[in-house]
Design an enzyme around this catalytic site. Structure first.
Site, PDB file in Angstrom:
ATOM      1  N   HIS A 117      -1.688  -5.613   9.423  1.00  0.00           N
ATOM      2  CA  HIS A 117      -1.151  -5.615  10.784  1.00  0.00           C
ATOM      3  C   HIS A 117      -2.249  -5.495  11.838  1.00  0.00           C
ATOM      4  O   HIS A 117      -2.010  -5.792  13.011  1.00  0.00           O
ATOM      5  CB  HIS A 117      -0.108  -4.491  10.958  1.00  0.00           C
ATOM      6  N   ASP A 175       0.539  -4.555   3.225  1.00  0.00           N
ATOM      7  CA  ASP A 175      -0.168  -4.320   4.489  1.00  0.00           C
ATOM      8  C   ASP A 175      -1.666  -4.143   4.266  1.00  0.00           C
ATOM      9  O   ASP A 175      -2.278  -3.197   4.745  1.00  0.00           O
ATOM     10  CB  ASP A 175       0.409  -3.112   5.229  1.00  0.00           C
ATOM     11  N   GLY A 229      -5.426   3.143  16.026  1.00  0.00           N
ATOM     12  CA  GLY A 229      -6.842   2.772  15.920  1.00  0.00           C
ATOM     13  C   GLY A 229      -7.436   3.195  14.596  1.00  0.00           C
ATOM     14  O   GLY A 229      -8.453   2.653  14.166  1.00  0.00           O
ATOM     15  N   ASN A 230      -6.795   4.178  13.937  1.00  0.00           N
ATOM     16  CA  ASN A 230      -7.233   4.615  12.608  1.00  0.00           C
ATOM     17  C   ASN A 230      -6.769   3.670  11.505  1.00  0.00           C
ATOM     18  O   ASN A 230      -7.239   3.764  10.363  1.00  0.00           O
ATOM     19  CB  ASN A 230      -6.709   6.016  12.289  1.00  0.00           C
ATOM     20  N   SER A 231      -5.834   2.786  11.825  1.00  0.00           N
ATOM     21  CA  SER A 231      -5.283   1.897  10.803  1.00  0.00           C
ATOM     22  C   SER A 231      -6.389   1.093  10.134  1.00  0.00           C
ATOM     23  O   SER A 231      -7.206   0.464  10.802  1.00  0.00           O
ATOM     24  CB  SER A 231      -4.264   0.938  11.430  1.00  0.00           C
ATOM     25  N   GLY A 245      11.855  -6.400 -14.185  1.00  0.00           N
ATOM     26  CA  GLY A 245      13.175  -6.996 -14.391  1.00  0.00           C
ATOM     27  C   GLY A 245      14.271  -5.958 -14.461  1.00  0.00           C
ATOM     28  O   GLY A 245      15.323  -6.192 -15.069  1.00  0.00           O
ATOM     29  N   LEU A 273      16.726  -3.023 -12.347  1.00  0.00           N
ATOM     30  CA  LEU A 273      17.256  -2.367 -11.161  1.00  0.00           C
ATOM     31  C   LEU A 273      17.752  -0.991 -11.585  1.00  0.00           C
ATOM     32  O   LEU A 273      18.401  -0.847 -12.623  1.00  0.00           O
ATOM     33  CB  LEU A 273      18.409  -3.158 -10.546  1.00  0.00           C
TER      34      LEU A 273
END
Length: 502
Positions: free
Chosen positions: A144, A174, A248-250, A306, A308
């Site tokens: 991001h 991300d 800003g740390n991202s 495979g 759930l």
């Protein structure tokens, strides 16, 4: 007769206990009953000098040399890792149209689509952090941070600036991998640590560029591990820390006291936008796997199980006869899944995978995606009051049936739509559950499909009374050109039905 002590003796009152004891012994030893004021003063100064000389001298400041000493100061750790943390600045050009008289909603009804506004271009800037993980200039950051950017500038700790290119990115995790050219000069970089070895309470440091003020170091502890229910991604199992993480740390580094990268700072929980002591970092073990796959092929590799399932709570655990509520119960399983091949069944409770406890579906996904393709991992599960062990091979989800992407044309309600067959592999690529079957809409351009309001991600379930299982079947029905079309669509789990007459 009692006599008053001279005022000039008051400077030694803080040592009066020691001095008076010494004088008492001295008086008994020598047989002298009384001294003049001068002799008292001389003797007091002598004893004071001996006492002062016996005190230890102040130690010279030195750099801590072992783990116990480094806990007194983080400076050695910061000095080693800070040069590998960089600032990232991005720019992108955004075109906008200035408002005019015809921008009023009243005139838009009559002049829709007419280019009356004057187009203008402006530059949007953003900032973030990154970590050098290769001496040749390989850098990781959050996806991001660089999303939609036209230009990416990396600023090293020594203030040198380089333009970066994107090697690959994964928006679901991300993460993004960048590359700069340092003109052949090797850069300082961080080694990956073992994030699975972390424990709650371990000391960690967060390094980044909060609010653009410059490189900043904050300290804290590991507050929790395996945080998955934070609304960010089903694929991640976050490290939670109270080290201050701000905008800003991202993309910055979360390191341990061994100067190893154990996480990439990603998000915070905050109502004001600033840190309140609840920050999240992507574990280094997941980062390493994603980076390796992006560098190798530019695309992230995600094995699947495979399966759930759902977490085992107190009621489910008591009904199954578990001593304590733990694990994840299997609710559904694909017939082509490695779990099926391993002998697992619906109703089994998975307790651990490869030695790591499993408590929810997100934890299962995390352990699968951090495992190497082709290896067999041990699984411990609970079935009918007993505990069993088996092994499951780590594989990619199959593309069965093939996606068979096609553009629909002609005089029909789906004209202008691009569709494809769903499979476990294709569904994962699109961010859908493998349980979704049928024909999915991939793109909508002009035509009847756009007028109908069809959207990307819609799944065509039925057409003209027939259940749709493939694109070929869909095309065959469309070519029949019936007078009336009844279409049933699955949109985000909601069933929609519409009747169209052309």
């Amino acid at each position: 007769m009692l006599r008053r002590r001279p005022k000039r003796f008051l400077f030694g009152l803080h040592l009066s206990g020691s001095i008076e004891s010494a004088l008492s012994i001295f008086s008994v030893y020598t047989g002298i009953c009384e001294f003049s004021h001068r002799r008292w003063l001389v003797l007091g100064c002598l004893i004071l000098g001996v006492t002062w000389a016996s005190w230890p001298t102040m130690a010279e400041p030195s750099i801590p040399s072992d783990r116990h000493a480094v806990q007194l100061s983080y400076a050695p750790v910061v000095g080693k890792v800070a040069p590998a943390v960089v600032n990232i600045y991005t720019r992108r050009r955004v075109s906008t149209s200035s408002r005019s008289l015809f921008s009023d909603p009243f005139f838009e009804r009559f002049f829709e689509g007419m280019p009356f506004g004057v187009p203008r271009e402006r530059i949007e800037s953003s900032l973030g952090s990154g970590v050098v993980i290769g001496s040749e200039g390989l850098i990781i950051t959050n996806q991001h941070v660089i999303a939609g950017s036209d230009e990416i500038i990396v600023v090293l700790s020594d203030r040198r600036e380089f333009e970066a290119k994107i090697v690959g990115s994964d928006d679901k995790i991300d993460l993004a991998v960048l590359l700069i050219d340092p003109d052949g000069e090797p850069l300082p970089f961080l080694e990956f640590g073992d994030s699975d070895g972390l424990e709650v309470g371990d000391i960690v440091l967060a390094i980044g560029n909060p609010f653009g003020v410059g490189q900043t170091v904050t300290s804290g502890i590991v507050s929790a591990l395996g945080r998955s229910a934070v609304g960010l991604s089903d694929w991640r199992s976050f490290i939670q820390t109270d080290a201050a993480i701000n905008p800003g740390n991202s993309g910055g580094a979360l390191v341990n006291l061994s100067s190893e990268l154990i996480g990439v700072n990603t998000a915070i929980f905050s109502r004001s936008g600033g840190s309140i002591g609840i920050g999240f970092a992507i574990p280094a073990n997941l980062v390493r796997v994603i980076v390796d796959s992006l560098v190798a092929g530019g695309k992230a590799v995600r094995p699947w199980s495979g399966i759930l399932g759902q977490s085992v709570d107190y009621e489910i655990g008591r009904a199954l006869g578990l001593p304590t509520p733990r694990g994840m119960i299997i609710k559904a399983m694909h017939a082509l899944s490695p779990a099926w091949e391993a002998g697992l069944k619906i109703g089994d409770v998975i307790l651990s995978i490869d030695g790591h406890d499993i408590d929810n579906p997100q934890g299962l996904r995390y352990r699968m995606v951090t495992s190497a393709l082709g290896v067999n991992i041990p699984i411990i599960f609970f079935r009918e009051g007993k505990i069993f062990e088996t092994t499951m091979q780590v594989v990619m989800p199959p593309e069965d049936p093939p996606r068979d992407v096609m553009v629909l044309e002609g005089s029909n309600p789906l004209s202008g739509a691009t569709v494809g067959n769903l499979s476990p592999g294709f569904a994962q690529e699109l961010g859908l559950e493998w349980t979704r079957i049928g024909v999915v809409v991939l793109r909508v351009e002009s035509g009847y499909a756009a007028r109908l309001g069809l959207r990307v991600g819609d799944i065509v379930l039925e057409l003209a009374g027939e259940k749709i299982t493939s694109t070929k079947q869909l095309l065959k029905i469309l070519n029949q050109e019936p007078v009336e079309w009844e279409i049933k669509i699955d949109r985000g789990g909601k069933l929609m039905s519409v009747v169209v007459r052309l």
